[in-house]
Enzyme design. Structure first.
Site, PDB file in Angstrom:
ATOM      1  N   LEU A 105       0.848  -1.195   0.000  1.00 33.74           N
ATOM      2  CA  LEU A 105       0.000   0.000   0.000  1.00 33.74           C
ATOM      3  C   LEU A 105       0.879   1.239   0.000  1.00 33.74           C
ATOM      4  O   LEU A 105       1.724   1.409   0.893  1.00 33.74           O
ATOM      5  CB  LEU A 105      -0.903  -0.005   1.230  1.00 33.74           C
ATOM      6  CG  LEU A 105      -1.685   1.278   1.539  1.00 33.74           C
ATOM      7  CD1 LEU A 105      -2.676   1.589   0.427  1.00 33.74           C
ATOM      8  CD2 LEU A 105      -2.410   1.160   2.886  1.00 33.74           C
ATOM      9  N   SER A 106       0.725   2.110  -1.009  1.00 36.04           N
ATOM     10  CA  SER A 106       1.436   3.381  -1.075  1.00 36.04           C
ATOM     11  C   SER A 106       2.946   3.154  -1.013  1.00 36.04           C
ATOM     12  O   SER A 106       3.507   2.500  -1.883  1.00 36.04           O
ATOM     13  CB  SER A 106       0.933   4.302   0.035  1.00 36.04           C
ATOM     14  OG  SER A 106       1.376   5.623  -0.154  1.00 36.04           O
ATOM     15  N   TRP A 107       3.634   3.677   0.013  1.00 33.86           N
ATOM     16  CA  TRP A 107       5.078   3.459   0.154  1.00 33.86           C
ATOM     17  C   TRP A 107       5.409   1.966   0.159  1.00 33.86           C
ATOM     18  O   TRP A 107       6.406   1.533  -0.417  1.00 33.86           O
ATOM     19  CB  TRP A 107       5.546   4.113   1.455  1.00 33.86           C
ATOM     20  CG  TRP A 107       7.022   4.133   1.704  1.00 33.86           C
ATOM     21  CD1 TRP A 107       7.897   5.126   1.382  1.00 33.86           C
ATOM     22  CD2 TRP A 107       7.788   3.120   2.371  1.00 33.86           C
ATOM     23  NE1 TRP A 107       9.169   4.792   1.798  1.00 33.86           N
ATOM     24  CE2 TRP A 107       9.124   3.567   2.408  1.00 33.86           C
ATOM     25  CE3 TRP A 107       7.478   1.880   2.922  1.00 33.86           C
ATOM     26  CZ2 TRP A 107      10.141   2.817   2.991  1.00 33.86           C
ATOM     27  CZ3 TRP A 107       8.492   1.125   3.501  1.00 33.86           C
ATOM     28  CH2 TRP A 107       9.805   1.594   3.535  1.00 33.86           C
TER      29      TRP A 107
END
Length: 278
Positions: A105-107
């Site tokens: 998720l994301s980073w």
């Protein structure tokens, strides 16, 4: 090495991996384990709503990267290639020598991409959520990106609620308080040094040149109302990845967590597809 516990058991401990102390949570189950890689600054408790929405029989692995949640700071800054090695060793310490599915998720999507690239035989399937290709990507809205430069939202949850709609978009535009409740799940907020190390890792990394070499089936989940990672990045990754499927939804950056019951079925369906890696 830790032997697997009975199904439905929860194992949580601090372990040493290649000089790092990592807080790890494993929900033991069956089948191919699912490894969850979190967004910047977030502890693994943030994934609670998603884990609750997934098949309860699935083995799920969560961990805090150095300097977040309950993991102490790394002695030195690190990059994603090193962290992918650390993740591989972490899984071995829990007796997971075979294939796993990895969700980022994301980073954490950068770490997931790096793991799939470095461990092609161990990563069976890849799920990329609200993420992009690193420094060579289509940038988000400047006001949102500026708010990402500090961990203030993790330290002051009321501040997090005030900026939630502008920063994350999606469901939190209607109910900003949900972000405060989400971060309240974190038992420990992590450190400023740990957050800086994560920022530095992302500032020098790109997957643009590696994505064509990632052969695993990949699900790309992207919200059309994501101020941080514009949806055009999902289309870019889909063009570069040989075996990618894009699932668009009307939500924002963290809807995988804030609207987990709506998005978890897409992940489950992808993980149980009969076609294997070409």
């Amino acid at each position: 090495m830790s032997a697997p516990l009975p199904a439905d058991a929860i194992e949580q401990r601090l372990i040493s991996v290649l000089g790092q102390q990592l807080r790890v949570n494993v929900r033991w189950g069956s089948g191919v384990p699912l490894v969850l890689c979190n967004g910047i600054g977030a502890a693994f408790e943030v994934f609670d709503p998603l884990v609750a929405a997934l098949d309860p029989a699935t083995t799920v692995v969560r961990f805090d990267v150095p300097g977040t949640g309950g993991s102490p700071n790394s002695p030195l800054p690190y990059g994603f290639p090193y962290l992918a090695v650390v993740l591989g060793e972490l899984l071995r310490k829990f007796g997971m020598h075979g294939q796993v599915d990895v969700l980022g998720l994301s980073w954490g999507g950068a770490l997931a991409q790096q793991f799939a690239f470095q461990h092609p035989r161990r990563c069976r399937r890849l799920v990329l959520v609200s993420t992009g290709t690193g420094v060579l990507m289509i940038p988000g809205r400047p006001r949102a990106l500026l708010k990402m430069l500090t961990p203030a939202r993790f330290l002051d949850h009321q501040y997090a609620a005030r900026i939630a709609g502008e920063l994350y978009g999606g469901t939190v535009r209607r109910d900003p308080a949900i972000v405060s409740q989400l971060f309240d799940r974190q038992l420990m907020a992590g450190s400023r040094v740990g957050y800086l190390h994560q920022l530095l890792a992302g500032s020098v990394w790109t997957s643009v040149f590696a994505l064509p070499l990632i052969r695993q089936p990949t699900l790309i989940l992207a919200g059309t109302d994501d101020p941080i990672i514009p949806v055009a990045n999902a289309r870019l990754m889909a063009r570069l990845l040989p075996h990618a499927t894009v699932h668009l939804h009307a939500g924002g950056h963290v809807d995988l967590i804030t609207d987990a019951r709506a998005l978890a079925p897409a992940i489950e369906a992808f993980r149980t597809e009969r076609n294997e890696r070409p």
